[in-house]
Design a protein around this motif. Sequence first.
Motif, PDB file in Angstrom:
ATOM      1  N   TRP A 268       0.986  -0.868   0.172  1.00  0.00           N
ATOM      2  CA  TRP A 268       0.131   0.413   0.047  1.00  0.00           C
ATOM      3  C   TRP A 268       0.789   1.110   0.087  1.00  0.00           C
ATOM      4  CZ3 TRP A 268      -4.997   0.814  -1.787  1.00  0.00           C
ATOM      5  CH2 TRP A 268      -5.581  -0.254  -1.269  1.00  0.00           C
ATOM      6  N   PHE A 269       1.916   1.096   0.812  1.00  0.00           N
ATOM      7  CA  PHE A 269       2.766   2.285   1.058  1.00  0.00           C
ATOM      8  C   PHE A 269       3.162   2.761  -0.450  1.00  0.00           C
ATOM      9  CE2 PHE A 269       7.380   3.708   2.312  1.00  0.00           C
ATOM     10  CZ  PHE A 269       7.069   5.224   2.430  1.00  0.00           C
ATOM     11  N   ALA A 270       3.765   1.344  -0.985  1.00  0.00           N
ATOM     12  CA  ALA A 270       4.266   2.007  -2.283  1.00  0.00           C
ATOM     13  C   ALA A 270       3.409   2.796  -3.605  1.00  0.00           C
ATOM     14  CB  ALA A 270       5.095   0.593  -2.873  1.00  0.00           C
ATOM     15  N   LEU A 271       2.287   1.767  -3.424  1.00  0.00           N
ATOM     16  CA  LEU A 271       1.525   1.894  -4.834  1.00  0.00           C
ATOM     17  C   LEU A 271       0.932   3.275  -3.918  1.00  0.00           C
ATOM     18  CD1 LEU A 271      -0.663  -0.836  -4.965  1.00  0.00           C
ATOM     19  CD2 LEU A 271       0.571  -0.023  -6.669  1.00  0.00           C
ATOM     20  N   ALA A 272       0.683   4.525  -2.834  1.00  0.00           N
ATOM     21  CA  ALA A 272       0.005   4.980  -2.814  1.00  0.00           C
ATOM     22  C   ALA A 272       1.893   6.862  -3.170  1.00  0.00           C
ATOM     23  CB  ALA A 272       0.644   5.963  -0.536  1.00  0.00           C
ATOM     24  N   VAL A 273       2.472   6.441  -3.088  1.00  0.00           N
ATOM     25  CA  VAL A 273       4.062   6.706  -3.458  1.00  0.00           C
ATOM     26  C   VAL A 273       4.079   6.947  -5.145  1.00  0.00           C
ATOM     27  CG1 VAL A 273       6.186   7.525  -3.677  1.00  0.00           C
ATOM     28  CG2 VAL A 273       5.529   6.239  -1.217  1.00  0.00           C
ATOM     29  N   TYR A 274       3.150   5.511  -5.650  1.00  0.00           N
ATOM     30  CA  TYR A 274       3.800   5.559  -7.210  1.00  0.00           C
ATOM     31  C   TYR A 274       2.053   6.778  -7.400  1.00  0.00           C
ATOM     32  CZ  TYR A 274       2.480   4.130 -11.438  1.00  0.00           C
ATOM     33  OH  TYR A 274       2.303   4.446 -13.138  1.00  0.00           O
ATOM     34  N   CYS A 275       1.323   6.834  -6.700  1.00  0.00           N
ATOM     35  CA  CYS A 275       0.069   7.487  -7.114  1.00  0.00           C
ATOM     36  C   CYS A 275       0.660   8.833  -6.739  1.00  0.00           C
ATOM     37  CB  CYS A 275      -1.888   7.094  -6.060  1.00  0.00           C
ATOM     38  SG  CYS A 275      -1.459   6.140  -6.915  1.00  0.00           S
ATOM     39  N   ARG A 276       1.528   9.632  -5.618  1.00  0.00           N
ATOM     40  CA  ARG A 276       1.686  10.447  -5.574  1.00  0.00           C
ATOM     41  C   ARG A 276       1.826  11.460  -6.610  1.00  0.00           C
ATOM     42  NH1 ARG A 276       2.840  14.228  -1.406  1.00  0.00           N
ATOM     43  NH2 ARG A 276       5.090  15.477  -1.782  1.00  0.00           N
ATOM     44  N   LEU A 277       3.193  10.730  -6.827  1.00  0.00           N
ATOM     45  CA  LEU A 277       4.178  11.454  -8.103  1.00  0.00           C
ATOM     46  C   LEU A 277       3.941  11.290  -9.279  1.00  0.00           C
ATOM     47  CD1 LEU A 277       7.468   9.627  -7.215  1.00  0.00           C
ATOM     48  CD2 LEU A 277       6.855  11.238  -5.919  1.00  0.00           C
ATOM     49  N   THR A 278       2.268  10.441  -9.471  1.00  0.00           N
ATOM     50  CA  THR A 278       1.925  10.779 -10.936  1.00  0.00           C
ATOM     51  C   THR A 278       0.499  11.062 -10.829  1.00  0.00           C
ATOM     52  OG1 THR A 278       1.244   8.220 -10.862  1.00  0.00           O
ATOM     53  CG2 THR A 278       2.986   8.165 -11.660  1.00  0.00           C
ATOM     54  N   ASP A 279       0.213  11.622  -9.912  1.00  0.00           N
ATOM     55  CA  ASP A 279      -0.950  12.731  -9.911  1.00  0.00           C
ATOM     56  C   ASP A 279      -2.363  11.774  -9.969  1.00  0.00           C
ATOM     57  OD1 ASP A 279       0.252  14.854  -9.204  1.00  0.00           O
ATOM     58  OD2 ASP A 279       0.412  15.120 -11.253  1.00  0.00           O
ATOM     59  N   ARG A 280      -2.069  10.529  -8.815  1.00  0.00           N
ATOM     60  CA  ARG A 280      -3.445  10.019  -9.191  1.00  0.00           C
ATOM     61  C   ARG A 280      -4.047   9.751  -8.127  1.00  0.00           C
ATOM     62  NH1 ARG A 280      -0.301   7.600 -13.139  1.00  0.00           N
ATOM     63  NH2 ARG A 280      -0.894   6.834 -14.797  1.00  0.00           N
ATOM     64  N   SER A 281      -5.504   9.811  -7.833  1.00  0.00           N
ATOM     65  CA  SER A 281      -6.339   9.223  -6.070  1.00  0.00           C
ATOM     66  C   SER A 281      -5.789   7.102  -6.509  1.00  0.00           C
ATOM     67  CB  SER A 281      -6.779   9.535  -6.230  1.00  0.00           C
ATOM     68  OG  SER A 281      -8.218   9.796  -5.117  1.00  0.00           O
ATOM     69  N   PRO A 282      -5.191   6.958  -5.086  1.00  0.00           N
ATOM     70  CA  PRO A 282      -5.385   5.362  -5.134  1.00  0.00           C
ATOM     71  C   PRO A 282      -6.953   5.411  -4.818  1.00  0.00           C
ATOM     72  CG  PRO A 282      -4.768   6.370  -3.300  1.00  0.00           C
ATOM     73  CD  PRO A 282      -4.738   7.308  -4.434  1.00  0.00           C
ATOM     74  N   LEU A 283      -7.029   5.823  -3.882  1.00  0.00           N
ATOM     75  CA  LEU A 283      -8.643   5.383  -3.313  1.00  0.00           C
ATOM     76  C   LEU A 283      -9.398   5.316  -4.942  1.00  0.00           C
ATOM     77  CD1 LEU A 283      -9.503   6.986  -0.744  1.00  0.00           C
ATOM     78  CD2 LEU A 283      -9.086   4.979  -0.917  1.00  0.00           C
ATOM     79  N   ALA A 284     -10.009   6.769  -5.918  1.00  0.00           N
ATOM     80  CA  ALA A 284     -10.819   6.591  -6.822  1.00  0.00           C
ATOM     81  C   ALA A 284     -10.293   5.513  -7.825  1.00  0.00           C
ATOM     82  CB  ALA A 284      -9.950   7.850  -7.461  1.00  0.00           C
TER      83      ALA A 284
END
Length: 329
Positions: free
Chosen positions: A219-235
């Motif tokens: 989850w941490f890794a995916l959250a970082v990826y989403c942050r750096l690619t301007d994506r929302s993990p929950l969406a």
Amino acid sequence: MFVGHALLAFAVAALVADWQGWERRSALAVGVVAGAFAAIPDIDVAYALVGLLEWQVGDGALGASTAFWDASRVVHRSVTHSLVVGAVAAPAFGLLAVRGRSDRARFGRIAGVGLLVTLLVIALVWDGSLAVFVMGLFAVSGILVARGVARASTLSPATVAVAALWGLWSHPWGDLVTGAPPDWLFPFPSPVLESRVVLHSNPTLHLLGAFAIELATIWFALAVYCRLTDRSPLASVDRRATVGAAYGVAALAATPPTLEVSYHFVFSILGVGLLCGVVRETPSLEVPRASDRGLPSPDGVLEVALTALTAVTIALAAYATVYVLAVSA
């Protein structure tokens, strides 16, 4: 834990690079490099393939996995997991990432190879031929990563060395709850952390805790990826992930898993997540357009990954709840 090692190194390296003001694509790149190096120490598991040579068909499928892991314990978490080895190997891999054909570049690569040869000699003197074999796999894997980074990116050799050091040093800590501790300071004695960290005296709850740590890392890794690619993990999470809650009944139907016997739990709960991630609620019967026949889009892959991970997380929570309330009570 194989995936967790790489993802933890990726997430921390990419996040630190972002905090330091790096361009986001470069931050992701250094994270990927750190993750690749963090996966290398587990190349020692390749030796476990010899265990399959002793496996008899009559032993069944579980007999094959048992033979594999029994053989892996001979060398797993030994020389490749040493912080001392990592401290020597990281600058060697950095030197091997030097580009160009100048005398300086050649000297740097020769020096890098020399450091790795030194590690091979140390492994031979301290631990024999098997340690040399494993160290050789480790060195070759690192060379391939370093040369690949030199060809595919613009990261400096110094950056590669730092990423390698973080990757190699972050790896052993993830093994503290899943098995015997690594040989921290090979070739020197390791007087600290000589036993597994026990999360709970109940072996099943210990396994569930270790599995939860792995999920948190992903989850941490995916959250970082989403942050750096301007994506929302929950969406990106589809509601079909809630189907994972049905996995709670497995706590009543199957033998409680432990670190020693966990295949039925791991494979089944991951299977639930995979099905929730890839099976669509309303599959389309339309013929895909030519533009849709290539590789899946990043957003599509992210939706599958996050939906599957959410389903596994829900399944774990459901299983743990049923186990605690109805099985271990």
